[in-house]
Write a protein that holds these residues in place. Structure first.
Motif, PDB file in Angstrom:
ATOM      1  N   GLY A  44       7.896   7.519 -12.000  1.00 30.16           N
ATOM      2  CA  GLY A  44       9.132   6.995 -12.575  1.00 30.16           C
ATOM      3  C   GLY A  44      10.149   6.535 -11.555  1.00 30.16           C
ATOM      4  N   LEU A  45       9.741   6.451 -10.303  1.00 31.20           N
ATOM      5  CA  LEU A  45      10.662   6.120  -9.212  1.00 31.20           C
ATOM      6  C   LEU A  45      11.391   4.803  -9.464  1.00 31.20           C
ATOM      7  CD1 LEU A  45      11.387   7.021  -6.191  1.00 31.20           C
ATOM      8  CD2 LEU A  45       9.713   5.287  -5.530  1.00 31.20           C
TER       9      LEU A  45
ATOM     10  N   HIS B 287       0.842  -1.201   0.000  1.00 30.84           N
ATOM     11  CA  HIS B 287       0.000   0.000   0.000  1.00 30.84           C
ATOM     12  C   HIS B 287       0.883   1.258   0.000  1.00 30.84           C
ATOM     13  CE1 HIS B 287      -3.424   2.580   0.764  1.00 30.84           C
ATOM     14  NE2 HIS B 287      -2.801   3.095   1.807  1.00 30.84           N
ATOM     15  N   PHE B 288       1.921   1.235   0.792  1.00 33.54           N
ATOM     16  CA  PHE B 288       2.855   2.359   0.848  1.00 33.54           C
ATOM     17  C   PHE B 288       3.490   2.607  -0.524  1.00 33.54           C
ATOM     18  CE2 PHE B 288       7.184   3.939   1.415  1.00 33.54           C
ATOM     19  CZ  PHE B 288       6.995   5.036   2.232  1.00 33.54           C
ATOM     20  N   ILE B 289       3.943   1.539  -1.170  1.00 37.37           N
ATOM     21  CA  ILE B 289       4.577   1.652  -2.486  1.00 37.37           C
ATOM     22  C   ILE B 289       3.578   2.142  -3.530  1.00 37.37           C
ATOM     23  CG2 ILE B 289       5.579   0.321  -4.387  1.00 37.37           C
ATOM     24  CD1 ILE B 289       7.579   0.882  -2.203  1.00 37.37           C
TER      25      ILE B 289
ATOM     26  N   ARG C  30       4.212   5.433  -5.748  1.00 41.97           N
ATOM     27  CA  ARG C  30       4.273   5.434  -7.213  1.00 41.97           C
ATOM     28  C   ARG C  30       3.282   6.443  -7.818  1.00 41.97           C
ATOM     29  NH1 ARG C  30       7.228   1.292  -9.528  1.00 41.97           N
ATOM     30  NH2 ARG C  30       7.384  -0.707  -8.441  1.00 41.97           N
ATOM     31  N   GLN C  31       2.171   6.667  -7.149  1.00 43.36           N
ATOM     32  CA  GLN C  31       1.224   7.658  -7.648  1.00 43.36           C
ATOM     33  C   GLN C  31       1.847   9.058  -7.631  1.00 43.36           C
ATOM     34  OE1 GLN C  31      -2.238   7.159  -5.185  1.00 43.36           O
ATOM     35  NE2 GLN C  31      -2.927   5.313  -6.268  1.00 43.36           N
TER      36      GLN C  31
END
Length: 268
Positions: A187-188, A176-178, A182-183
């Motif tokens: 491009g992370l 959930h954190f990731i 990403r939102q």
């Protein structure tokens, strides 16, 4: 009848400390690279969490911990927490009775590894919101964009032992954190795990984002420690303070869950 073996004195020990279980991972890292080095691990649980303190209160906790460890014979001290290393160590370090080495977000290394130029520093809220981390990142990044991300909720998964007792819930929380990260930064591709707790979650980060490189800031400590390394017997001893909400028994429970045969000694 077997007599209890009393360990001998530590020889030129290097002390490693922060306010919780997180820094034990750095103790393990040092022991792996320098197996003959004697180590003193200090869990300053009475001061937990470092990340929730004002800068002034944090500086006082760090001064007190270093003074205690120097009095106990520490040859050098590792401040195994990113937040106080960035926020107060530059100011406090030169005043201390022994050399003090901090742990810092590897921003320049992250940018060098990134293909997209999109990186993030994951840390506790007090670090992420501080003027000191913004100044530090500006020096390291040369004007390039670096995300500063509050990962305090994930720190609790480690300090409370959830990552060991309930890996399913831990993976769900990390995913959930990731997803939210990403939102914000689509491009992370590189993150720094800039709390001593977060590297314990590295396997969960790898599952949640296999295309992202997660850097452990402690890796750069190993060559910096070399001048202070001395041959001993490779002993590791643990001391701890406590508070009503953070008793030493909780630290012992965590060490047992980790499979570590280490008995913390309470110090006042």
């Amino acid at each position: 009848m077997h007599e209890e073996v009393v360990p001998g004195p530590l020889h030129s020990p290097i002390a490693v400390f922060d306010a919780g279980i997180g820094s034990y991972g750095i103790v393990q890292l040092i022991h792996r690279h320098y197996p003959d080095q004697d180590l003193l691990y200090f869990a300053d649980r009475a001061s937990f969490p470092y990340g929730g303190k004002t800068k002034e209160a944090l500086a006082q906790s760090i001064r007190d911990a270093i003074a205690r460890l120097a009095e106990m014979g520490a040859h050098a001290v590792v401040l195994a927490s990113n937040a106080p290393s960035v926020m107060v160590l530059d100011e406090l370090g030169p005043q201390q009775p022994v050399p003090v080495l901090g742990i810092y977000p590897p921003v320049a290394d992250a940018l060098a590894r990134s293909q997209s130029g999109q990186i993030a520093v994951l840390g506790v809220e007090s670090l992420i919101q501080s003027a000191e981390i913004r100044a530090y990142v500006a020096r390291q990044a040369g004007g390039l964009d670096v995300g500063l991300v509050n990962a305090s909720p994930l720190v609790q998964l480690v300090e409370e032992g959830t990552f060991l007792s309930n890996p399913g819930a831990t993976l769900e929380a990390v995913q959930h954190f990731i997803q939210e990260l990403r939102q914000d930064r689509p491009g992370l591709d590189v993150c720094t795990l800039s709390s001593t707790h977060l590297p314990w979650l590295a396997p969960f980060f790898a599952l949640a984002a296999p295309d992202v490189d997660f850097l452990d800031p402690a890796e750069s400590l190993i060559p910096r420690l070399r001048p202070y390394v001395a041959s001993g017997t490779g002993q590791i001893r643990c001391i701890a303070t406590e508070s009503p909400s953070m008793p030493v028994s909780g630290l012992q429970r965590m060490l047992t869950l980790l499979g570590v045969d280490l008995k913390p000694k309470l110090v006042i």
